[in-house]
Design a protein around this motif. Structure first.
Motif, PDB file in Angstrom:
ATOM      1  N   ILE A 343      -5.133  11.640  -1.156  1.00 31.34           N
ATOM      2  CA  ILE A 343      -3.877  12.644  -1.073  1.00 31.34           C
ATOM      3  C   ILE A 343      -3.015  12.387  -2.135  1.00 31.34           C
ATOM      4  N   GLY A 344      -3.519  12.215  -3.404  1.00 26.69           N
ATOM      5  CA  GLY A 344      -2.986  12.833  -4.919  1.00 26.69           C
ATOM      6  C   GLY A 344      -1.723  11.848  -4.909  1.00 26.69           C
ATOM      7  N   CYS A 345      -0.982  10.782  -4.494  1.00 23.90           N
ATOM      8  CA  CYS A 345       0.203   9.971  -4.815  1.00 23.90           C
ATOM      9  C   CYS A 345      -0.431   9.525  -6.018  1.00 23.90           C
ATOM     10  N   ASP A 346      -1.589   8.645  -6.673  1.00 23.53           N
ATOM     11  CA  ASP A 346      -1.394   8.752  -7.803  1.00 23.53           C
ATOM     12  C   ASP A 346      -0.746   7.028  -8.218  1.00 23.53           C
ATOM     13  N   LEU A 347      -0.578   6.685  -6.785  1.00 20.92           N
ATOM     14  CA  LEU A 347      -0.426   5.206  -7.156  1.00 20.92           C
ATOM     15  C   LEU A 347      -1.169   3.958  -7.805  1.00 20.92           C
ATOM     16  N   TYR A 349      -3.043   5.443  -9.952  1.00 19.87           N
ATOM     17  CA  TYR A 349      -3.144   5.196 -11.510  1.00 19.87           C
ATOM     18  C   TYR A 349      -2.215   4.128 -11.405  1.00 19.87           C
ATOM     19  N   ILE A 350      -1.232   4.557 -11.433  1.00 23.34           N
ATOM     20  CA  ILE A 350      -0.381   4.341 -12.359  1.00 23.34           C
ATOM     21  C   ILE A 350       0.537   2.824 -11.976  1.00 23.34           C
ATOM     22  N   ARG A 364      -5.383  16.326 -15.102  1.00 23.99           N
ATOM     23  CA  ARG A 364      -4.854  17.178 -14.993  1.00 23.99           C
ATOM     24  C   ARG A 364      -5.023  18.501 -14.165  1.00 23.99           C
ATOM     25  N   ARG A 369      -5.360  16.151  -8.982  1.00 23.63           N
ATOM     26  CA  ARG A 369      -4.680  14.646  -8.448  1.00 23.63           C
ATOM     27  C   ARG A 369      -4.797  13.642  -8.165  1.00 23.63           C
ATOM     28  N   PRO A 389      -1.522   4.100   0.174  1.00 24.37           N
ATOM     29  CA  PRO A 389      -0.792   4.195   1.727  1.00 24.37           C
ATOM     30  C   PRO A 389      -2.152   4.636   1.682  1.00 24.37           C
ATOM     31  N   VAL A 390      -3.175   5.103   1.884  1.00 19.48           N
ATOM     32  CA  VAL A 390      -4.482   5.180   3.118  1.00 19.48           C
ATOM     33  C   VAL A 390      -5.384   5.030   3.242  1.00 19.48           C
ATOM     34  N   HIS A 442       2.721   9.044 -23.416  1.00 24.04           N
ATOM     35  CA  HIS A 442       3.003   9.356 -22.266  1.00 24.04           C
ATOM     36  C   HIS A 442       4.565   9.515 -22.403  1.00 24.04           C
TER      37      HIS A 442
ATOM     38  N   LEU B  37       6.585   7.578  -0.803  1.00 19.93           N
ATOM     39  CA  LEU B  37       6.036   6.520  -1.085  1.00 19.93           C
ATOM     40  C   LEU B  37       5.811   6.487  -2.693  1.00 19.93           C
ATOM     41  N   CYS B  39       5.229   8.491  -5.476  1.00 17.49           N
ATOM     42  CA  CYS B  39       4.563   9.014  -5.940  1.00 17.49           C
ATOM     43  C   CYS B  39       4.885   9.089  -7.579  1.00 17.49           C
ATOM     44  N   TYR B  40       3.897   9.020  -8.355  1.00 16.61           N
ATOM     45  CA  TYR B  40       3.751   9.118  -9.643  1.00 16.61           C
ATOM     46  C   TYR B  40       3.476  10.320  -9.930  1.00 16.61           C
ATOM     47  N   VAL B  98       2.387  14.576  -0.511  1.00 18.22           N
ATOM     48  CA  VAL B  98       0.959  14.262  -0.503  1.00 18.22           C
ATOM     49  C   VAL B  98       1.109  13.809   0.907  1.00 18.22           C
ATOM     50  N   HIS B 101      -1.057  15.874   2.745  1.00 15.31           N
ATOM     51  CA  HIS B 101      -2.809  15.761   3.191  1.00 15.31           C
ATOM     52  C   HIS B 101      -3.819  15.096   4.036  1.00 15.31           C
ATOM     53  N   GLN B 102      -2.319  13.948   4.702  1.00 17.66           N
ATOM     54  CA  GLN B 102      -3.037  12.588   5.913  1.00 17.66           C
ATOM     55  C   GLN B 102      -2.048  12.794   6.401  1.00 17.66           C
TER      56      GLN B 102
END
Lengths: 445, 441
Positions: A343-347, A349-350, A364, A369, A389-390, A442, B37, B39-40, B98, B101-102
């Motif tokens: 879903i692209g929360c990118d948690l 990644y970080i 990007r 995402r 989270p998915v 960054h 969440l 999110c980043y 986000v 998307h779910q």
């Protein structure tokens, strides 16, 4: 329908679901209500010389919107006269002769121990639990965890009890000790019939930011309490395992306690060798009705796995719990992100970039995402999958062919381990690490 | 049949116009904030025209630092409270969440934002301190959201600020033009008063700038001038019958409604012409005022409407009927309007063509024209060397919001042609920084 009944060190119970000695077993009313709801046994709120309690007794750790992820109390043993409790034990046993009523006890002298044991046996208790665990209040008076922390004292008291006890004796241990095997061994050597653990963990759950007093606050002051609830389960599981794997203790039945709320928790304790489980916080949170979920889940699990009794799977995980040095260093897993589910929360990644091994990249371009795993950097640590989270979006995929098996222990024997500070055999020697200056890329513009 | 009973009291008006985004309770905010969440590089931030650090303020609500959450919001958007309520969040921050998307409902960012800012204001727990006076004076023309944001930022930077407002109330379309179910007059004015009382900018009301002399005076008295005059009144359709009684402009009609609530008399049959968000608002509002037959007529197809889909759905849910591919050709009636004559249209290669002989009439008692607003060209022409684009919007430098006349800066609808309050809030703030950078050289 599988048979849920147990014979725990001679204490028979229609199922392994017991209430731990705590506020939910403070009275005959509560214990009867619990049995009626489906609980198989109850360890009565600790009896002894009645105490005086304070007002404001419980505190909790709320994690986000989850109440009581961790729970703490500064309540002491029973504050009701012994005779009232004995009368109620007798009444409960009349209504529920096949359920297990275990009297938790905490007194000081040999004389007191031997007297109170007779009293509870006369009232009809099916077993006795020695409370050597309470980490607040009682320990200041030389009881509870003060005993559990001194294996020699513990062994002496257990032996006093065993001299007179006619019913099975369970010794309840405190986790407030660096090596749980020591009191475990002492209990066994004192002759105990069974062990239960863990009691609560010495804790401060929080500080009031306006009054600067710890919770629960009693007139501007507070004290350490006993910590329990879902947050302590991992500690309890580990301590149960320490005992159930120990050669001298493993034949002594263990009753598992600590953060149990669902059937899954119960199965986990049984798989680590617990022959019964005790529950408190979940009942203090949701009431006795929570047992419905436990029973339904346990039955379903046993049906699915074709188990007839809990003795068919007790301790089944123990062979797989080993020491670090026996783990296969050649096993390799790598994270995989399912782009359809992401879903692209990118948690991930970080989390990986800041908290782990810089093995996820983020491009990007065109507003993308969806992160990408850098296979060669991934150490298979699981962090990304844990933060995702998915459901089932990040999975850990096996990459070794399963043919090689080399452990630290084996390498040590072959003299093939790093021994100096700059040894070439360092595990991370050729692993990618960004340059120090890369950090500044960054900075926000 | 109308879904709404004609409101006969303020209470009934409030019922018919009940808030679409009501204030969250503490529990609601607690549970909703727990879902975020964090999110980043969160997409909600990029989707916010002002770039509020949304995950941060939500985390602050969750950790019970509500005034800190409000500070995070106001630090980026001086109209943080109003924007929480009136922003089309479904197409901005919440649309970018986000969770969409779910198939999990997005975080209710707008309502959480409003929760934090409202609490901070009502508890007076958030304080802004003007910067040390630098002795420089800035004039702002128009007291709408762009100017308010500009004024707040300038005060923080130490400037003396005087706003010249033609009307007797501040906040422009925020109080005069937003649909009443999005925000109440009190909510709009409370935020303005909170900001003004803490930051101390002046507003000179009933003071339109209308002559070259006025302009000259401003140029003499102030170091820089910010233009935040918005756009003008409803443009003419140039149709026969447009002057009849019962033919009104949407902007003017909505203003009347916002000021007089249940006292506004709305006849049974209302026809709204247009396909933008203002048309949707007007139709929705007419239905909520108890009109029995509200028709929305748009000359192109449904897909071509500039209105957000959710705004159209809201109008439909209030009982509004929609007619597409209908071009008004004449407004009918002698003194009072009795109807509008339309001709059917077709889209041919992107161009609109009329279908010969397809004329039809829709009878009505009130026509609301929501076909766009004119620009404040007359005012803008008073200023020398001010470049306008082909649509009569002021041309500004995209970073400093400085106009072609270096003494002037501009932001809001007068620059963007008509957008959301949140866009005006952003542009006003950027212009303040632009002014500061220029005057600091």
């Amino acid at each position: 329908m599988p048979d849920l009944s147990i014979n725990f060190a001679g204490i028979k119970s229609p199922n392994p679901f017991w209430l731990a000695s705590a506020p939910p077993t403070n009275s005959g009313y509560q214990v009867m209500k619990a049995f009626d709801a489906g609980w198989g046994g109850a360890v009565w709120k600790t009896l002894g010389v009645p105490v005086v309690n304070v007002s404001s007794r419980y505190g909790s750790i709320n994690y986000r919107d989850t109440r009581m992820a961790g729970f703490n109390n500064i309540e002491l043993i029973t504050d009701r006269p012994l005779s009232d409790n004995l009368k109620e034990i007798e009444e409960v046993k009349k209504y529920f002769p096949d359920h297990a009523v275990i009297a938790s006890l905490m007194v000081e002298s040999q004389e007191e121990w031997q007297q109170i044991i007779k009293d509870v046996e006369n009232a009809g208790a099916d077993g006795i639990e020695l409370n050597f665990g309470c980490p607040h209040g009682m320990c200041e008076r030389g009881m509870g965890s003060a005993v559990g922390q001194e294996p020699e004292v513990l062994q002496t008291i257990v032996s006093w009890v065993m001299e007179v006890a006619q019913v099975p004796v369970i010794t309840k241990l405190t986790p407030n000790i660096s090596h749980i095997v020591d009191p475990g061994l002492a209990a066994v050597r004192g002759g105990t019939n069974a062990i239960s653990l863990i009691n609560t963990i010495k804790s401060i759950v929080g500080i009031d930011l306006d009054t600067y007093a710890p919770y629960p606050v009693v007139d501007g002051k507070g004290t350490n309490g006993g910590y329990c609830g879902p947050a302590v389960k991992p500690i309890a599981l580990e301590m149960v395992k320490e005992l159930t794997q120990h050669p001298e203790i493993k034949n002594t039945p263990v009753s598992g306690i600590g953060g149990i709320e669902t059937w899954r928790d119960i199965v986990e304790f049984i798989l680590l060798g617990a022959g019964s489980v005790q529950v408190c916080t979940a009942v203090m949170h949701y009431g006795f009705g929570i047992v419905r979920e436990m029973e339904a889940g346990l039955v379903q699990f046993m049906n699915d796995k074709n188990y007839n009794t809990i003795y068919d799977f007790i301790g089944k995980a123990l062979p797989n719990v080993t020491e670090w040095k026996h783990l296969n260093l050649k096993h390799k897993v790598v994270a995989n992100i399912n782009p359809q589910k992401c879903i692209g929360c990118d948690l991930c990644y970080i989390a990986c970039d800041d908290g782990a091994h810089q093995a996820i990249k983020l491009d990007r371009t065109n507003g993308n995402r969806i992160p990408e795993i850098i296979d060669e950097n991934c150490v298979g640590c699981n962090l990304c999958a844990l933060v995702c989270p998915v459901e089932e979006c990040i999975t850990m995929e096996k990459r070794d062919d399963g043919k090689q098996h080399v452990t630290w222990d084996q390498r040590t024997q072959l003299d093939d381990i790093p021994t100096s500070f700059n040894d070439d055999r360092a595990g991370g020697k050729h692993h990618y690490v960004p340059t120090v200056q890369d950090a500044l890329k960054h900075r926000s513009k | 049949m109308s879904l709404y009973k004609r409101p006969e009291s303020e209470l009934e008006f409030q019922e018919n116009f009940s808030q679409k985004k009501p204030l969250m309770s503490d529990s609601e905010a607690f549970y909703e904030s727990a879902r975020c969440l964090f999110c980043y590089d969160a997409p909600c931030i990029s989707a916010c025209p002002t770039g509020i650090d949304i995950p941060l303020f939500i985390k602050q609500i969750q950790s019970k630092n509500t005034s800190g959450a409000a500070a995070t919001i106001f630090d980026t958007n001086w109209l943080g409270n109003a924007c929480g309520k009136i922003c089309p969040t479904g197409v901005l921050c919440e649309g970018a969440c986000v969770h969409n998307h779910q198939d999990v409902p997005p975080i209710q960012i707008g309502r959480l934002q409003n929760y934090a800012t409202e609490k901070a204001m009502s508890q007076n727990s958030l304080h802004f301190t003007p910067g040390e006076a630098n002795g420089k004076k800035i004039a702002l023309v128009g007291a709408g959201p762009a100017s308010i944001a500009c004024a707040c930022e300038l005060r923080i930077l130490g400037y003396h600020v005087d706003i010249f407002e033609a009307k007797d109330k501040p906040t422009g379309l925020t109080v005069f033009g937003i649909a009443p179910y999005k925000i109440t007059n009190d909510e709009v004015l409370d935020e303005f008063n909170y900001l003004q009382s803490q930051l101390g900018f002046n507003v000179i009301y009933n003071n339109p700038i209308i002559s070259k002399n006025d302009i000259k005076q401003l140029e003499n008295d102030y170091e820089a001038i910010f233009i935040g005059v918005g756009i003008g009144s409803t443009a003419s359709l140039n149709l026969q019958g447009e002057k009849l009684n019962g033919v009104v402009g949407a902007v003017e009609w909505i203003e009347e409604l916002r000021m007089n609530h249940h006292n506004v008399v709305v006849p049974d049959r209302v026809l709204v012409i247009g396909g933008g968000n203002t048309a949707m608002d007007a139709a929705s509002e007419a239905a909520r005022m108890g009109a029995t037959e509200v028709t929305l007529a748009y000359r192109r197809d449904k897909m071509s409407m500039s209105a957000y889909d959710f705004e159209h759905k809201l109008a439909v849910s209030a009982g509004v009927r929609s007619i597409f591919q209908a071009q008004p050709v004449a407004i009918l009636g002698e003194h009072e309007v009795t109807g509008v004559q339309f001709v059917k249209t077709l889209n041919i290669e992107g161009k609109l063509a009329y279908v010969d002989g397809s004329e039809f009439d829709i009878p009505c008692d009130l026509v609301i024209k929501a076909t766009g607003q004119g620009k404040q060209v007359k005012f803008l022409q008073l200023i020398s060397d001010l470049s306008l684009d082909s649509k009569n919007r002021i041309v500004v430098d995209p970073t400093s919001y400085q106009t072609s006349n270096p003494k002037y800066f501009a932001g809001g609808d007068v620059v963007n042609g008509g957008a959301e309050v949140v866009n005006a809030a952003f542009e006003g703030k950027m212009a303040a920084i632009g002014i500061h950078n220029k005057l600091s050289i």
